[in-house]
Design a protein around this motif. Structure first.
Motif, PDB file in Angstrom:
ATOM      1  N   GLY A 176     -24.574  -2.411 -53.189  1.00 15.84           N
ATOM      2  CA  GLY A 176     -26.372  -1.679 -54.199  1.00 15.84           C
ATOM      3  C   GLY A 176     -25.872  -2.760 -55.625  1.00 15.84           C
ATOM      4  O   GLY A 176     -24.863  -2.944 -56.163  1.00 15.84           O
ATOM      5  N   HIS A 177     -27.254  -2.647 -56.356  1.00 14.41           N
ATOM      6  CA  HIS A 177     -27.590  -3.244 -57.563  1.00 14.41           C
ATOM      7  C   HIS A 177     -28.549  -2.156 -58.079  1.00 14.41           C
ATOM      8  O   HIS A 177     -29.744  -2.817 -58.227  1.00 14.41           O
ATOM      9  CB  HIS A 177     -27.955  -4.518 -57.042  1.00 14.41           C
ATOM     10  CG  HIS A 177     -27.832  -5.121 -59.006  1.00 14.41           C
ATOM     11  ND1 HIS A 177     -28.556  -5.333 -59.625  1.00 14.41           N
ATOM     12  CD2 HIS A 177     -26.287  -6.015 -59.454  1.00 14.41           C
ATOM     13  CE1 HIS A 177     -28.077  -5.916 -60.738  1.00 14.41           C
ATOM     14  NE2 HIS A 177     -26.941  -6.188 -60.783  1.00 14.41           N
ATOM     15  N   PRO A 178     -29.062  -2.042 -59.317  1.00 15.28           N
ATOM     16  CA  PRO A 178     -30.181  -1.404 -59.655  1.00 15.28           C
ATOM     17  C   PRO A 178     -31.342  -3.077 -60.296  1.00 15.28           C
ATOM     18  O   PRO A 178     -30.785  -3.853 -59.909  1.00 15.28           O
ATOM     19  CB  PRO A 178     -29.694  -0.854 -61.103  1.00 15.28           C
ATOM     20  CG  PRO A 178     -28.332  -1.964 -61.413  1.00 15.28           C
ATOM     21  CD  PRO A 178     -27.860  -2.376 -60.199  1.00 15.28           C
ATOM     22  N   LEU A 179     -32.666  -1.849 -59.460  1.00 20.72           N
ATOM     23  CA  LEU A 179     -33.238  -3.036 -60.203  1.00 20.72           C
ATOM     24  C   LEU A 179     -34.605  -2.488 -60.935  1.00 20.72           C
ATOM     25  O   LEU A 179     -35.398  -1.312 -60.716  1.00 20.72           O
ATOM     26  CB  LEU A 179     -34.248  -3.369 -58.761  1.00 20.72           C
ATOM     27  CG  LEU A 179     -35.566  -4.077 -58.529  1.00 20.72           C
ATOM     28  CD1 LEU A 179     -34.719  -6.013 -58.886  1.00 20.72           C
ATOM     29  CD2 LEU A 179     -36.151  -3.932 -57.799  1.00 20.72           C
ATOM     30  N   PRO A 180     -34.794  -3.568 -62.375  1.00 23.19           N
ATOM     31  CA  PRO A 180     -35.806  -2.151 -62.919  1.00 23.19           C
ATOM     32  C   PRO A 180     -37.256  -2.463 -61.947  1.00 23.19           C
ATOM     33  O   PRO A 180     -37.579  -3.569 -61.199  1.00 23.19           O
ATOM     34  CB  PRO A 180     -35.889  -3.412 -64.280  1.00 23.19           C
ATOM     35  CG  PRO A 180     -34.838  -3.975 -64.235  1.00 23.19           C
ATOM     36  CD  PRO A 180     -34.171  -4.303 -62.545  1.00 23.19           C
ATOM     37  N   TYR A 181     -37.708  -1.266 -62.284  1.00 26.04           N
ATOM     38  CA  TYR A 181     -38.877  -1.037 -61.729  1.00 26.04           C
ATOM     39  C   TYR A 181     -40.321  -0.214 -62.441  1.00 26.04           C
ATOM     40  O   TYR A 181     -39.979   0.746 -61.847  1.00 26.04           O
ATOM     41  CB  TYR A 181     -38.771   0.320 -60.199  1.00 26.04           C
ATOM     42  CG  TYR A 181     -39.520  -0.175 -58.432  1.00 26.04           C
ATOM     43  CD1 TYR A 181     -39.559  -1.457 -57.915  1.00 26.04           C
ATOM     44  CD2 TYR A 181     -39.476   1.008 -58.161  1.00 26.04           C
ATOM     45  CE1 TYR A 181     -39.909  -1.628 -57.290  1.00 26.04           C
ATOM     46  CE2 TYR A 181     -40.009   0.632 -56.988  1.00 26.04           C
ATOM     47  CZ  TYR A 181     -40.591  -0.664 -56.811  1.00 26.04           C
ATOM     48  OH  TYR A 181     -41.402  -0.520 -55.281  1.00 26.04           O
ATOM     49  N   GLY A 182     -40.714  -1.050 -62.737  1.00 24.15           N
ATOM     50  CA  GLY A 182     -41.452  -0.347 -64.095  1.00 24.15           C
ATOM     51  C   GLY A 182     -41.239   0.121 -65.526  1.00 24.15           C
ATOM     52  O   GLY A 182     -41.723   1.202 -66.019  1.00 24.15           O
ATOM     53  N   ASN A 183     -39.751  -0.456 -65.826  1.00 19.00           N
ATOM     54  CA  ASN A 183     -39.583  -0.312 -67.283  1.00 19.00           C
ATOM     55  C   ASN A 183     -39.294  -1.486 -68.067  1.00 19.00           C
ATOM     56  O   ASN A 183     -38.620  -1.205 -68.719  1.00 19.00           O
ATOM     57  CB  ASN A 183     -38.113   0.546 -66.927  1.00 19.00           C
ATOM     58  CG  ASN A 183     -37.153   0.151 -65.689  1.00 19.00           C
ATOM     59  OD1 ASN A 183     -37.686  -1.060 -65.417  1.00 19.00           O
ATOM     60  ND2 ASN A 183     -36.477   0.690 -65.845  1.00 19.00           N
ATOM     61  N   ALA A 184     -40.333  -2.325 -68.066  1.00 23.64           N
ATOM     62  CA  ALA A 184     -40.517  -3.071 -68.821  1.00 23.64           C
ATOM     63  C   ALA A 184     -40.788  -2.979 -70.173  1.00 23.64           C
ATOM     64  O   ALA A 184     -40.959  -2.434 -70.797  1.00 23.64           O
ATOM     65  CB  ALA A 184     -41.854  -4.214 -68.684  1.00 23.64           C
ATOM     66  N   LEU A 185     -39.474  -3.126 -71.334  1.00 17.87           N
ATOM     67  CA  LEU A 185     -39.486  -2.930 -72.805  1.00 17.87           C
ATOM     68  C   LEU A 185     -40.382  -2.898 -73.339  1.00 17.87           C
ATOM     69  O   LEU A 185     -40.732  -3.855 -72.943  1.00 17.87           O
ATOM     70  CB  LEU A 185     -38.640  -2.451 -73.427  1.00 17.87           C
ATOM     71  CG  LEU A 185     -36.729  -2.515 -73.258  1.00 17.87           C
ATOM     72  CD1 LEU A 185     -35.568  -3.827 -73.749  1.00 17.87           C
ATOM     73  CD2 LEU A 185     -37.032  -1.403 -72.758  1.00 17.87           C
ATOM     74  N   ALA A 186     -41.079  -2.342 -73.752  1.00 16.51           N
ATOM     75  CA  ALA A 186     -42.268  -2.612 -74.605  1.00 16.51           C
ATOM     76  C   ALA A 186     -42.003  -3.343 -76.752  1.00 16.51           C
ATOM     77  O   ALA A 186     -42.704  -4.293 -76.933  1.00 16.51           O
ATOM     78  CB  ALA A 186     -42.825  -1.390 -75.490  1.00 16.51           C
ATOM     79  N   GLU A 187     -40.781  -3.345 -76.748  1.00 22.80           N
ATOM     80  CA  GLU A 187     -39.988  -3.852 -77.538  1.00 22.80           C
ATOM     81  C   GLU A 187     -38.782  -4.554 -77.353  1.00 22.80           C
ATOM     82  O   GLU A 187     -37.840  -4.550 -77.452  1.00 22.80           O
ATOM     83  CB  GLU A 187     -39.988  -2.787 -79.074  1.00 22.80           C
ATOM     84  CG  GLU A 187     -41.226  -2.335 -79.054  1.00 22.80           C
ATOM     85  CD  GLU A 187     -42.200  -3.104 -80.317  1.00 22.80           C
ATOM     86  OE1 GLU A 187     -42.011  -3.957 -80.794  1.00 22.80           O
ATOM     87  OE2 GLU A 187     -43.500  -2.615 -80.732  1.00 22.80           O
TER      88      GLU A 187
END
Ligand code: FAD
Length: 398
Positions: free
Chosen positions: A263-274
């Motif tokens: 397994g591995h985490p996948l950013p899924y809607g958490n693009a950083l605003a800054e």
């Protein structure tokens, strides 16, 4: 003594390699460091869209023949299949092909291009901490180095990201868990019972959690089977590994309990605003730049790596504020609208699947297969299907 560079790129995946490629060869000292040495394993379906091929040509000067010869390209097809609860919804062919690469070879090729251009490659260096204000990077083992700018491209579990002091609870809330295995073809326990030449996307049903999906892709050594889903959604307290085993059973894999899961985490809607602060710019998974409907990350890693490099060029001339401003501008014109609108589309589809049933998703994929494929390949924007022209910043080849 602390060794200093104009730009220090932490992490040599697609984002870091793209950043180093844009910066190297411009009379700048550029270091590309990674805790691993290439080729290194990377859990990934290895699917490349048409826009990714264009980005590779633009940033690295690489074409399909180079990918076949040296970049792990092993399969290409325009065909795809959509399934809902194991039942085929749609079988189609896009106007352009999906390419499949083996990530260790693909990433190694990108790094070799950046090195050939003049970047200093530092494998076996793990970042332990970073100071966004000074550009000082601490490595495990005590060594330190400094960049006038630092590009943090060290993946979903980024260490450089900690320097930004982001809201960790919000980050985790929008992080998906992903599991993927490559199964040899065969008839016995834990083997995949059929050859796979066409990528399959599985949605809905108890086997694939809400706000997530499953896939079966051609793989270099047998089909690649994976699932990803928002940790907070649709698991009803069930272990994610157990959900994955159900998915393997649905696909006809006998006795899947013996399969070693990865397994591995996948950013899924958490693009950083800054994603920029002081001398630090985050790119790729480190900044959460993954498209949240299909989980496509390689293209967005290349694009944000190149954008961060263009912004660093601006910052080396005009200062930190100019770098942050240019990075923000490039992201706002290219990446952010795609991530925002694919996220909206995702929630519409998942809401409909949960509350109305499979009707809307059937209707959507059946009525608009060409538009969907064009969005994925980057010909149309996720934003109301507008025509999509990508924009690149300073230093990215034409
Ligand atoms: C199961 C799964 C399947 C996927 N399938 C696809 C797909 O088919 N197509 C697609 O487009 N996307 C896919 N993705 C997403 C894609 O893999 C990522 O978005 C992409 O790899 C991001 O590139 P990156 O350069 O930002 O990070 P990475 O590729 O993760 O590279 C980060 C680099 O940083 C290094 N690193 C990490 N920590 C440190 C440290 N402390 N110090 C130094 N170096 C460090 C790592 O060794 C690595 O080389 C998938 C993701 C998962 C989890």
């Amino acid at each position: 003594m602390v060794k200093s560079y104009d730009v220090l790129v932490a992490g040599a995946g697609p984002a870091g390699a793209a950043a180093a490629m844009v910066l190297a060869g411009r009379g700048l000292s550029v270091a590309l460091l990674d805790r691993a040495a290439h080729p290194r394993p990377k859990l990934c379906g290895g699917l490349l869209t048409a826009k990714t091929l264009e980005a590779l040509a633009r940033i690295f000067g690489l074409g399909e023949a180079d990918l076949s010869a040296r970049g792990g390209l092993f399969h290409s097809t325009p065909e795809y299949i959509f399934l809902h609860q194991g039942r085929e919804l749609l079988r189609g062919a896009a106007a352009e092909s999906f390419r499949f690469v083996s990530r260790p070879d693909f990433d190694a090729l990108l790094v070799s291009c950046a090195v050939a251009r003049g970047a200093e490659h530092l494998p076996g260096r793990a970042v332990a901490g970073c100071d966004a204000g000074t550009g000082l990077v601490r490595l495990e083992g005590g060594e330190q180095c400094r960049g006038r700018f630092v590009i943090g491209a060290d993946g979903a579990n980024s260490v450089t990201r900690r320097a930004l002091g982001i809201d960790r609870v919000a980050w985790r809330r929008n992080l998906a868990a992903a599991i993927e295995v490559e199964l040899p073809n065969g008839r016995g326990p834990g083997l995949f019972p059929r050859a796979v030449r066409t990528p399959e996307l599985h949605v809905g049903g108890p086997s694939v959690p809400g706000a997530g999906y499953g896939w079966v892709f051609p793989g270099p050594n047998g089909p690649k089977v994976g699932i990803c889903g928002l940790r907070r959604e649709g698991r009803h307290g069930r272990d994610f590994g157990a959900i994955f085993l159900d998915f393997l059973r649905l696909l006809g894999v006998p006795e899947p309990e013996g399969v070693a899961l990865r397994g591995h985490p996948l950013p899924y809607g958490n693009a950083l605003a800054e994603p920029a602060q002081g001398r630090l710019l985050l790119a790729g998974d480190a900044g959460g730049f993954v498209e949240p409907l299909f989980g496509e990350g390689i293209f967005y890693a290349l694009a944000t790596g190149a954008h961060a490099a263009s912004a660093a060029l601006c910052g080396l001339r005009d200062g930190e504020a100019a770098a942050a401003c240019e990075y923000g501008r490039l992201l706002a014109r290219t990446v952010r609208p795609e991530l925002l609108w694919s996220d909206r589309l995702r929630w519409c589809l998942f809401w409909a699947m949960r509350n109305i049933g499979s009707g809307p998703i059937r209707g959507f994929v059946k009525s608009a297969p060409a538009a969907l494929a064009e969005m994925v390949h980057g010909r149309r924007s996720f934003r109301l299907l507008g025509r999509k022209e990508w924009e690149w910043g300073e230093g990215v080849g034409g």
